[in-house]
Design an enzyme around this catalytic site. Sequence first.
Site, PDB file in Angstrom:
ATOM      1  N   TYR A  39       3.242  62.660  64.616  1.00  0.00           N
ATOM      2  CA  TYR A  39       2.605  61.995  63.209  1.00  0.00           C
ATOM      3  C   TYR A  39       2.995  63.144  61.947  1.00  0.00           C
ATOM      4  CZ  TYR A  39      -0.010  60.309  67.285  1.00  0.00           C
ATOM      5  OH  TYR A  39      -0.694  60.111  68.481  1.00  0.00           O
ATOM      6  N   HIS A  89       4.825  63.081  75.417  1.00  0.00           N
ATOM      7  CA  HIS A  89       4.410  61.830  74.767  1.00  0.00           C
ATOM      8  C   HIS A  89       4.887  60.350  75.274  1.00  0.00           C
ATOM      9  CE1 HIS A  89       3.228  60.631  70.281  1.00  0.00           C
ATOM     10  NE2 HIS A  89       3.045  59.552  70.751  1.00  0.00           N
TER      11      HIS A  89
END
Length: 282
Positions: free
Chosen positions: A55, A113
């Site tokens: 992000y 992730h």
Amino acid sequence: MATKQTLQSKHKLLSGHEIPIMGFGVYMIPQSATEKVTQEALKVGFRHIDSAIMYGNEKGCGQAIQNSGLDRSEIFLTTKIPPGSMGYKATARAIDKSLQEAATEYFDLILLHAPYGGKEARLGSWRALVEAQKAGKVRSIGVSNYGIHHLEELEEYVLNGGGGELSVGQWELHPWLDHSDITEWCKSRDIIVEAYSPLAHGERLREPVLASIGKKYRKSPAQVMIRWSLQMGFVPLPKSKTPQRIRENAEVFDFELSDEDMGLLDTGEYSPTDWDPTVDED
């Protein structure tokens, strides 16, 4: 509801720590806006921030926590190891870099992730998480976007001496994405399930069933979707940059969907709005 839940209510994790039952997601929020938006979420009452290396806004999350006036121990902070940092050495480096980026002594949760890179890389990354946990760099560890075969691979490794405990799993989850096989696998093992994109990126907010149910409870389609997630036993991670919507997303503890309405939202549909690494065969 037998017990009144609030934004600060928590679930117990296998690691022995606790996780707030709802979090604030910062996916796609620019670094330049992250501190302000996250501070707004903390003012509303969120105590759980879900970030990730991918992000690019861990720094803003850390700044928001430092300037919130709240003690660090009151806030649950998550980051995630990206596909490009899979493998023992790369994951270990990524953890240390993230600690520096967020200017925090520890993360409450670090997830892998996605299950990319192959078995050796996945298990190497897990070993790095376990070592970081023992060193106090992270309190709880888990995975994101793993399919059943990836989960079973990890379970076998842990049970055969690999160490650590899978405390949390995170997936895209909403009424139009049925991952019941995965969520049932986790719940049978007391693994907490987090729901990212619980609003399906807004793509389903005009669904007639949401309008109908929302009218009954005087709630918005978004609030109905978040409430569904909570009643499914998930930890939803709604995201917004708008103060009004951040507040609205938090106002989901004063009503409860009936069994009938929960049934109406059991669509059985499998329509990801994001990537879907669970189907990766490697």
